[in-house]
Design an enzyme around this catalytic site. Structure first.
Site, PDB file in Angstrom:
ATOM      1  N   GLY A 100       0.827  -1.207   0.000  1.00 29.83           N
ATOM      2  CA  GLY A 100       0.000   0.000   0.000  1.00 29.83           C
ATOM      3  C   GLY A 100       0.857   1.251   0.000  1.00 29.83           C
ATOM      4  N   SER A 126       1.529   3.646  -3.434  1.00 31.35           N
ATOM      5  CA  SER A 126       1.090   4.687  -4.371  1.00 31.35           C
ATOM      6  C   SER A 126      -0.334   5.147  -4.113  1.00 31.35           C
ATOM      7  CB  SER A 126       1.199   4.182  -5.807  1.00 31.35           C
ATOM      8  OG  SER A 126       2.544   3.943  -6.158  1.00 31.35           O
ATOM      9  N   SER A 130      -0.995  -3.977  -6.600  1.00 34.80           N
ATOM     10  CA  SER A 130      -0.983  -5.306  -7.199  1.00 34.80           C
ATOM     11  C   SER A 130      -1.426  -6.358  -6.197  1.00 34.80           C
ATOM     12  CB  SER A 130       0.425  -5.647  -7.690  1.00 34.80           C
ATOM     13  OG  SER A 130       0.853  -4.743  -8.683  1.00 34.80           O
ATOM     14  N   GLU A 180      13.222  -4.480  -3.450  1.00 35.33           N
ATOM     15  CA  GLU A 180      12.176  -4.734  -4.441  1.00 35.33           C
ATOM     16  C   GLU A 180      12.701  -4.593  -5.862  1.00 35.33           C
ATOM     17  OE1 GLU A 180       7.707  -3.021  -5.485  1.00 35.33           O
ATOM     18  OE2 GLU A 180       9.210  -1.699  -4.605  1.00 35.33           O
TER      19      GLU A 180
END
Length: 390
Positions: free
Chosen positions: A129, A131, A164, A252
């Site tokens: 969580g 953007s 996503s 990431e």
């Protein structure tokens, strides 16, 4: 000067073991976990459990957290083989690549006991969580807030976007503002932010899928309406979430071995075309060769970041350089592969190749935007170069 990235005999054995498992445990020509067919997600979940049972899912994690104490290079082999073969772990790569390591680094013993074993067992999916509609590349401008509700409680309100896997995730790694700029000691927008670990089954969370060319399950809007959490859900220190975010980004951005899938598809092109390969224009073949060279460049940059992470010295500029190279490779190789695939003849191998290339092309369109736009990566890299000793 030479570069030696020989991973040793264990790496070759591991690649063979992983490829055999993929062949045995997954349906032939597995299309990935994110199709309209729920059996594809079920196959990915089942495959994760198989990897976990054989200590291959979180190979480099410490044994105390469910890993096998293997080297980061062995984990890199797993990462490459998974992405080369359509990421059969599905969305669980996020937990393996960065959620778990970040909780190891910043979490309390209780958070580690609660969250790490399910990730290592292949039983849980996480979403991120970060953007928001008005805070994408400029993440520190986010508007989702967490306000004190009781002595040990918080109320979270706001909206996230492009999240996503939110429809299938059990947990969310959530960034929210806990102190406004100008309040207390908070003078910059990068301050006053806090990470929360929140369960997605809370009725105060609403998920709305966003239709895209990448297919179902990928992108979503997530709304938080008086989501109640406690101090036990805070990862790290209150108002110090930005330092955690910096760690997340470094893990990431190198955790997705996009170059491995590009290389596999490029290498498959001559066999897929058969005799027709000899009739391709020389200019197209030259671009194909250039993409193979760019795959090697991206691979070496990834290995450099892995080595830096292993020594604890990775910096945002290092991750940005890799990210620029691999996302451009994603898009440029997709264009070359689409032109080659258009020349593929009839037949099962050619049909598989065309379907894989089209899937790769669709995913590549978002490569230079997701996880930080390429423009922001260039800014990060420029700042790092300008700040370097001369």
């Amino acid at each position: 000067m030479t570069l030696d990235f020989d991973m040793g005999t264990r790496a070759g054995e591991l690649r063979g073991q992983l490829r055999e498992l993929i062949h045995q445990e997954l349906p032939e020509r597995f299309p990935g976990a994110f199709t309209d067919n729920p059996t594809d997600l079920a196959a990915a979940q089942r495959f994760c459990r198989v990897l976990a049972e054989r200590d291959l899912l979180c190979l480099s994690w410490p044994k105390e957290f469910g890993g096998a104490d293997a080297s980061v290079w062995e984990q890199t082999v797993v990462r490459e083989e998974m992405w080369a073969h359509h990421e059969p772990r599905g969305a669980q790569y996020m937990g393996v690549n960065w959620v778990g390591p970040i909780i190891m680094r910043h979490g309390t013993p209780e958070q580690q006991r609660r969250h790490l074993p399910p990730i290592a067992a292949g039983e849980v999916i996480w979403c991120q969580g970060f953007s928001e509609p008005e805070a994408g590349s400029d993440l520190a401008s986010l508007r989702t807030t967490a306000r004190r509700d009781a002595s040990d409680g918080w109320l979270i309100n706001g909206q996230k976007i492009w999240t996503s896997y939110a429809t299938m995730a059990q947990w969310c790694f959530l960034l929210a503002r806990t102190t406004r700029v100008g309040e207390g000691a908070v003078t910059k927008k990068q301050q006053g932010l806090t990470i929360f670990l929140v369960p997605m089954d809370n009725p105060a969370i609403q998920v709305r899928p966003i239709g895209t060319m990448m297919g179902p399950h990928h992108l979503n809007e997530v709304f938080f309406d008086d989501l109640r959490v406690t101090d036990a859900d805070v990862l790290g220190a209150v108002d110090a979430g930005w330092s955690v975010v910096q760690d997340v980004m470094s893990y990431e951005r190198v955790g997705i071995a996009r170059y491995a899938r590009c290389e596999r598809l490029l290498a498959a092109a001559p066999d897929a075309l058969g005799q027709r390969w000899e009739t391709l224009p020389g200019e197209l073949v030259a671009r194909w060769v250039r993409m193979l060279t760019h795959c090697r460049r991206a691979r070496l940059l990834a290995y450099r970041i892995v080595a830096l992470q292993d020594s604890g010295r990775v910096a945002p500029g290092d991750a940005a350089a890799y990210r620029i190279a691999v996302t451009r490779l994603d898009q440029e190789s997709a264009e070359v592969l689409m032109e080659i695939a258009a020349e593929a003849p009839a037949g099962a191998q050619a049909q598989w190749f065309r379907a894989e290339v089209e899937d790769h092309w669709r995913y590549s369109q978002a490569a230079t935007v997701s996880s930080g736009s390429i423009e922001m990566q260039r800014i990060l890299l420029s700042r790092a170069l300008l700040a370097a000793p001369r």
